[in-house]
Design a protein around this motif. Structure first.
Motif, PDB file in Angstrom:
ATOM      1  N   ILE A  72       1.039  -1.235  -0.003  1.00  0.00           N
ATOM      2  CA  ILE A  72       0.087  -0.139   0.052  1.00  0.00           C
ATOM      3  C   ILE A  72       0.911   1.195   0.036  1.00  0.00           C
ATOM      4  CG2 ILE A  72      -1.818   1.353   1.336  1.00  0.00           C
ATOM      5  CD1 ILE A  72      -3.053  -1.142   2.366  1.00  0.00           C
ATOM      6  N   ALA A  73       1.936   1.074   0.916  1.00  0.00           N
ATOM      7  CA  ALA A  73       2.788   2.416   0.930  1.00  0.00           C
ATOM      8  C   ALA A  73       3.493   2.703  -0.467  1.00  0.00           C
ATOM      9  CB  ALA A  73       3.748   2.401   1.906  1.00  0.00           C
ATOM     10  N   GLY A  74       3.984   1.652  -1.311  1.00  0.00           N
ATOM     11  CA  GLY A  74       4.715   1.695  -2.589  1.00  0.00           C
ATOM     12  C   GLY A  74       3.638   2.256  -3.441  1.00  0.00           C
ATOM     13  N   GLY A  85     -13.461  -6.529   1.777  1.00  0.00           N
ATOM     14  CA  GLY A  85     -12.748  -6.513   0.457  1.00  0.00           C
ATOM     15  C   GLY A  85     -12.998  -5.322  -0.408  1.00  0.00           C
ATOM     16  N   LEU A  86     -14.365  -5.419  -0.533  1.00  0.00           N
ATOM     17  CA  LEU A  86     -14.631  -4.119  -1.590  1.00  0.00           C
ATOM     18  C   LEU A  86     -14.642  -2.762  -0.705  1.00  0.00           C
ATOM     19  CD1 LEU A  86     -18.063  -5.629  -2.927  1.00  0.00           C
ATOM     20  CD2 LEU A  86     -16.039  -5.171  -4.257  1.00  0.00           C
ATOM     21  N   THR A  87     -14.669  -2.633   0.445  1.00  0.00           N
ATOM     22  CA  THR A  87     -14.425  -1.302   0.918  1.00  0.00           C
ATOM     23  C   THR A  87     -12.970  -1.054   1.086  1.00  0.00           C
ATOM     24  OG1 THR A  87     -16.214  -1.958   2.638  1.00  0.00           O
ATOM     25  CG2 THR A  87     -14.792  -0.208   3.134  1.00  0.00           C
ATOM     26  N   ARG A  88     -12.136  -1.964   1.275  1.00  0.00           N
ATOM     27  CA  ARG A  88     -10.591  -1.779   1.220  1.00  0.00           C
ATOM     28  C   ARG A  88     -10.449  -1.250  -0.027  1.00  0.00           C
ATOM     29  NH1 ARG A  88      -7.252  -3.909   5.115  1.00  0.00           N
ATOM     30  NH2 ARG A  88      -5.736  -4.739   3.364  1.00  0.00           N
ATOM     31  N   ILE A  89     -10.577  -1.945  -1.221  1.00  0.00           N
ATOM     32  CA  ILE A  89     -10.539  -1.761  -2.759  1.00  0.00           C
ATOM     33  C   ILE A  89     -10.781  -0.161  -2.760  1.00  0.00           C
ATOM     34  CG2 ILE A  89     -10.851  -2.254  -5.037  1.00  0.00           C
ATOM     35  CD1 ILE A  89     -11.066  -4.930  -4.204  1.00  0.00           C
ATOM     36  N   VAL A 119      -5.528   6.882  -3.919  1.00  0.00           N
ATOM     37  CA  VAL A 119      -4.840   7.073  -5.097  1.00  0.00           C
ATOM     38  C   VAL A 119      -5.224   8.040  -6.252  1.00  0.00           C
ATOM     39  CG1 VAL A 119      -3.986   5.744  -7.328  1.00  0.00           C
ATOM     40  CG2 VAL A 119      -3.988   4.701  -5.195  1.00  0.00           C
ATOM     41  N   VAL A 120      -6.638   8.083  -6.521  1.00  0.00           N
ATOM     42  CA  VAL A 120      -7.216   8.972  -7.559  1.00  0.00           C
ATOM     43  C   VAL A 120      -7.667  10.375  -7.003  1.00  0.00           C
ATOM     44  CG1 VAL A 120      -7.600   7.075  -8.853  1.00  0.00           C
ATOM     45  CG2 VAL A 120      -9.414   7.952  -7.375  1.00  0.00           C
ATOM     46  N   ILE A 121      -7.644  10.533  -5.646  1.00  0.00           N
ATOM     47  CA  ILE A 121      -8.175  11.791  -5.165  1.00  0.00           C
ATOM     48  C   ILE A 121      -7.735  13.075  -5.874  1.00  0.00           C
ATOM     49  CG2 ILE A 121      -7.173  11.665  -3.102  1.00  0.00           C
ATOM     50  CD1 ILE A 121      -9.501  12.880  -1.766  1.00  0.00           C
ATOM     51  N   PHE A 122      -6.457  13.156  -5.763  1.00  0.00           N
ATOM     52  CA  PHE A 122      -5.724  14.341  -6.152  1.00  0.00           C
ATOM     53  C   PHE A 122      -5.756  14.738  -7.677  1.00  0.00           C
ATOM     54  CE2 PHE A 122      -3.435  12.732  -2.084  1.00  0.00           C
ATOM     55  CZ  PHE A 122      -4.200  13.849  -1.124  1.00  0.00           C
TER      56      PHE A 122
END
Length: 411
Positions: A15-17, A322-326, A333-336
């Protein structure tokens, strides 16, 4: 991933990467084929930050001090703008020393002395003994060796004084001596190297500044009040959010980590916070500093996303978890970048709009006898155009490889 490992409370490196490589400010610096040194100095910054965090976590270690000094001096050798990190590092560690973390006195002594040694070596390697004392400001020179030499001298004197007295110095001594020595340093640097505090780009020719530097996108502000209050404010906001939007969650998260942690972990978060006080304003004023701010804000942002994903696992079961984590991961990732995708316009605007300057028509114009008559002239040109114009026109062409006013050029 390596540099934030001292702050990691779990081993979820994947996740960090992912969050690191999807930060526009960081990934843009490492685009393949970049014709500058930005990726190298950002890499050295990340390495320096990771080593600095390890110095705070593990206590004094001579080898780590030497390594920190070597990486910092390499960064300064590549670009003198990298002096910011070791200066802020010394200031931050000095504040921690004043607050009672006495072991950092030895760390700072070893680091600063080693830094001066490596800077001197690199200066000699590039320019040799004959030019070692040239006081240029836009490249590694005696000015920066002197600056960090004064820093090292302070810590050497403090260490010797403490050893002579046999006791740790009190708060009043630490504050008084640090302030007095800082004032002495400012006075000496100002008197020995006039123009030092104006910055390494202070001697740039004004015409070069207007026609070239002012049009470089990375030297434009990442947040422009004029653009945000103009007709295309939505586009301006989306671009600012793309580059420095991580500041919005990063600052409160960083403050929370500083307040809620203890011991050496708290020092690490405090170190990042002090760096943020310097790099966040710089990233607002000039886009080229945005990758550094994104790097500093990432540890707290990664911590938040991992906590949210863990909360989703604890709250939901099975496929819902799982769906919530995804969803959390994709959103982080896409918010910015999302506002840019929805609202940003592609065309260049304002001060950074480029002009078409084909060499052959320019050469024909300069060779036209009706323009300059039959008199040959000395023409000033960018390095990119210099050889072509020299070949295609009868005139003499003067060109320099950078902004530096080389000796004899004005003559």
């Amino acid at each position: 991933i390596w540099f934030i490992r001292p702050l990691a409370e779990n081993k979820d490196n994947g996740i960090a990467g992912l969050l690191v490589v999807t930060q526009m400010g960081i990934s843009a610096s490492f685009v393949a084929g970049r014709a500058d040194h930005q990726s190298l100095i950002l890499l050295l910054f990340i390495l320096s930050l990771g080593i600095g965090l390890r110095l705070l976590m593990s206590g004094f270690n001579a080898r780590t001090c030497y390594l920190a000094a070597l990486v910092a001096s390499l960064a300064i050798w590549v670009s003198v703008e990298s002096i910011l990190f070791p200066l802020v590092m010394v200031a931050a560690f000095g504040l921690f020393w004043v607050s009672g973390h006495t072991s950092l006195q030895r760390t700072l002594t070893y680091f600063s002395v080693s830094l001066v040694f490596f800077l001197g070596i690199f200066r000699l390697l590039e320019f040799g003994p004959s030019r070692f004392l040239e006081p240029t400001l836009d490249q590694l020179s005696i000015a920066y060796v002197t600056l960090f030499g004064l820093v090292a001298l302070y810590w050497v004197l403090v260490t010797l004084y403490s050893h002579y007295r046999g006791v740790e110095q009190g708060l009043a001594f630490k504050i008084t001596s640090a302030l007095a020595w800082s004032a002495l340093m400012v006075g000496l640097m100002h008197s020995c190297f006039p123009g030092f505090f104006a910055g390494p780009m202070s001697n740039v020719d004004e015409l070069f500044r207007q026609v070239h530097l002012a049009k470089i996108k990375e030297l434009q502000p990442s947040i422009s009040i004029k653009a945000l209050t103009g007709d295309n404010w939505l586009t301006a906001f989306s671009k600012s959010f793309l580059w420095v939007g991580i500041i919005l969650p990063g600052i409160p998260l960083l403050i929370a980590r500083i307040l809620r942690t203890r011991g050496s972990i708290r020092l690490c978060w405090g170190f990042i916070g002090i760096l943020g006080l310097v790099y966040i304003p710089l990233s607002v004023m000039e886009l080229r500093w945005a990758p550094y701010t994104a790097t500093l804000m990432l540890p707290a942002y990664i911590w938040l996303i991992i906590i949210l994903m863990q909360q989703a696992t604890d709250t939901f079961r099975g496929s819902m978890a799982g769906l919530t984590r995804i969803g959390i991961l994709v959103g982080s990732v896409v918010i910015f970048a999302l506002p840019t995708v929805l609202f940003s316009e592609e065309e260049e605007e304002g001060n950074t709009k480029t002009a078409e300057c084909p060499v052959i028509p320019i050469s024909e114009y300069l060779s036209d006898p009706t323009v300059f008559g039959q008199t040959l002239h000395n023409l000033l040109a960018f390095t990119d155009f210099g050889p072509e114009l020299l070949y295609r026109t009868p005139h003499s062409i003067y060109s320099i490889p950078s902004h530096r006013p080389h000796s004899g050029f004005n003559d």
